[in-house]
Design a protein around this motif. Sequence first.
Motif, short mmCIF file in Angstrom:
data_model
loop_
_atom_site.label_atom_id
_atom_site.label_comp_id
_atom_site.label_asym_id
_atom_site.label_seq_id
_atom_site.Cartn_x
_atom_site.Cartn_y
_atom_site.Cartn_z
N LYS A 152 50.25 36.60 47.24
CA LYS A 152 50.79 36.14 45.96
C LYS A 152 50.75 37.26 44.92
CE LYS A 152 48.82 31.59 46.71
NZ LYS A 152 47.85 30.60 46.25
N THR A 159 56.39 34.60 39.44
CA THR A 159 55.38 34.35 40.47
C THR A 159 56.08 34.34 41.83
OG1 THR A 159 54.12 32.98 38.93
CG2 THR A 159 53.61 32.73 41.27
N ASN A 207 49.60 41.47 52.70
CA ASN A 207 49.08 42.10 51.48
C ASN A 207 49.32 43.60 51.45
OD1 ASN A 207 48.15 39.64 50.51
ND2 ASN A 207 46.15 39.90 51.43
N GLU A 214 54.89 33.59 45.83
CA GLU A 214 53.76 33.05 46.59
C GLU A 214 53.92 33.14 48.09
OE1 GLU A 214 53.38 29.09 45.04
OE2 GLU A 214 52.24 29.79 43.30
N ASN A 215 55.04 33.62 48.59
CA ASN A 215 55.27 33.59 50.04
C ASN A 215 55.39 34.99 50.64
OD1 ASN A 215 57.75 34.12 48.79
ND2 ASN A 215 58.89 33.23 50.50
N LYS A 269 59.75 31.24 39.66
CA LYS A 269 59.23 31.55 40.98
C LYS A 269 60.35 32.15 41.81
CE LYS A 269 55.54 28.19 41.19
NZ LYS A 269 54.83 27.24 42.01
N SER A 285 51.72 37.63 40.42
CA SER A 285 52.26 37.08 39.18
C SER A 285 52.40 38.27 38.23
CB SER A 285 51.33 36.02 38.60
OG SER A 285 51.90 35.47 37.44
#
Length: 141
Positions: free
Chosen positions: A70, A32, A39, A34-35, A138, A72
Amino acid sequence: MKTLTSIIVLTLSVFFGNAQESEEKGQTITVTIENIMNNNGQVLLTLHNEATFMKAAPLKSENSEIKDGKVSITFKNITPGTYAIIALHDANNNNRMDFADSGMPKESFAVSNNPVLYGPPQFAQAKFNVTSENIEMKLMF
């Protein structure tokens, strides 16, 4: 008739039993991030062993669109061993890292374990072991 039915049931149970076993071989590694700054483009992840890290084609690769900064991504059916992951925010979708004239990367990247890098990543800094458990990690760009 009972014999034929028994043979069909036995054959199907063996087939489905083997199919389930083959789907469950190996572990998963779920990464994952997240930062992500925006996009644009996609995130590319590559899975390496010591022989391929920064030297050759990856053992496996996956990519994902970015949603709300983000992603995943999961690698499936990974056999036990020592691996490292390289992640790239491929902002322009050209499937490679872009570099400035100075040789510095233009796009964000990360490696497993999130080491502080002073130069190119090294396998020793990024390696992790896959055993009998699934892994969740992460990464930080």
